[in-house]
Design a protein around this motif. Structure first.
Motif: not given
Length: 404
Positions: A15-25
């Motif tokens: 899920g979201l916790q596995g994403l990079s800061p760029i992806a989350l942004s």
């Protein structure tokens, strides 16, 4: 320059916790989020932004995204969106200059990490939304296959195909929900496969092991004649190999197989590479079933089959890169239609076994040139207690490349 308005973010089982800061942004900045129920459920419960759930057929949602061009839209996708994913579909309709793509590890990468396989040394394919008979052309001794699954029933289908092909000893590894808390691995041979409780989200790894005495089918042209169901209208093995060499397929090219018989030329054209395409045109209704059966059995279920008589049946077909005429060369207007349709630089190959057919090829040769070749094949066959040479019907072949 057009501003990037569409983003496609690959997301894993974590899920979201596995994403990079760029992806989350990128996800946070979007005004509209597109995805399946599973992906949208990964967003916070209080997320009030507009959501679009994939429709069936998915093209409906693709059209909606395109119609909203310029809005800030983010598509959530599984793993790598460019590996049999939605990124490929959208990329065919929207310029890459308008898209931001952030991939997560693909299913294939995760599977190789679990198995210790080299991704560059395995065969990869998807059976998600595709005919299971595609698998047939990938099976050979010692092949390592990674397969994207349609769902929980796909492993059993794969096991049955392998067993029926004489590869029952092949090792099947099903990898469920890779990268998540509920990841699980199930192993068995194809012949002994009996697992029924499989997660819908799974991938399949196969280590192909042939049973004793199984003769593998090559990918090169010239399959054994007995690999085909036919009524006698079959381009024989040796002539077939010569014909495919003359047609010279390269990946992504399209063939018209005019007077396809049992479909052997178009099938072997497609077997040279997964991206090769072919259209088989045949007027004999009983042979159409032979073509369909042979295509499924030999791993080319996407062969397009057209019932009809050339040249009328050729109308509105996509532009071919090569044309093979195996029957009906004396039909009025056939050459003109084929030559006009053939793209510049394309190849036309015609085989005939009759004097009338030879006369037609000679006339065509006089008009546009090319090469005429006489093919004579003899096979050793029993004559009493001895062997003697029996000649097959001679074939006259004409090959021409359309000048640019």
């Amino acid at each position: 320059m057009t501003e990037k308005w569409l983003s496609i973010v690959g997301i894993g089982e974590d899920g979201l916790q596995g994403l990079s800061p760029i992806a989350l942004s990128v996800i946070e900045q979007a005004k509209v989020i597109v995805g399946g129920d599973r992906h949208l459920a990964m967003l916070p419960c209080d997320d009030q932004r507009e959501k679009i759930v994939w429709a069936s057929p998915i093209n409906t949602s693709v059209e909606e995204i395109i119609n909203r061009r310029g809005e800030s839209i983010c598509v959530l996708a599984s793993g790598d969106p460019m590996c049999y994913g939605i990124g490929v579909t959208l990329g065919r309709r929207i310029p890459i200059s308008e898209i931001t793509i952030i991939p997560a590890p693909s299913t294939f990468s995760l599977a190789c990490a679990r198995l210790g396989w080299s991704l560059t040394e395995v065969e990869t394919l998807s059976l998600n939304g595709r005919p299971s008979s595609l698998l047939q052309s990938y099976i050979y001794p010692k092949a390592k296959l990674l397969i994207l699954s349609q769902g929980k029933d796909t492993p059993a289908i794969v096991a049955e195909i392998l067993t029926n092909r004489g590869y029952g000893g092949s090792k099947i590894t099903v990898l469920e929900r890779m990268g998540g808390a509920h990841e699980r691995i199930v192993e068995a041979t194809a012949a002994s496969w009996s697992e029924t409780e499989i997660a819908p989200l799974n991938a399949i790894a196969v280590d192909c092991i042939a049973d004793a005495g199984v003769i593998p089918l090559p990918r090169l042209p010239g399959l054994p004649d007995n690999a085909y169901h036919h009524d006698g209208q079959l381009t024989k093995r040796e002539v077939r190999a010569i014909t495919l060499a003359a047609l010279a397929p390269t990946p992504g090219q399209l063939l018209w197989d005019v007077g396809a018989g049992c479909g052997s030329i178009s099938i072997e054209w497609m077997r040279t590479h997964p991206r090769c395409r072919a259209v088989a045109i045949e007027q004999n209704s009983s042979r159409l079933k032979y073509i369909a059966d042979n295509a499924a059995t030999l791993g080319t279920p996407n062969l397009q089959i057209i019932e009809g008589k050339a040249p009328a049946a050729l109308k509105d077909l996509p532009t071919p890169d090569a044309i093979f005429i195996g029957g009906g060369v004396t039909a009025t207007g056939l050459f003109d239609v084929c030559w006009e349709a053939l793209r510049p630089g394309g190849r036309l190959v015609a085989n005939v076994v009759t004097v009338e057919g030879e006369q037609t090829l000679f006339q065509w040769h006089q008009r546009v040139g090319g090469d005429l070749t006489r093919i004579a094949i003899q096979r050793a066959e029993p004559i009493g207690k001895f062997l003697g040479w029996r000649g097959m019907a001679g074939v006259t072949q004409w090959v021409v490349v359309k000048s640019n």
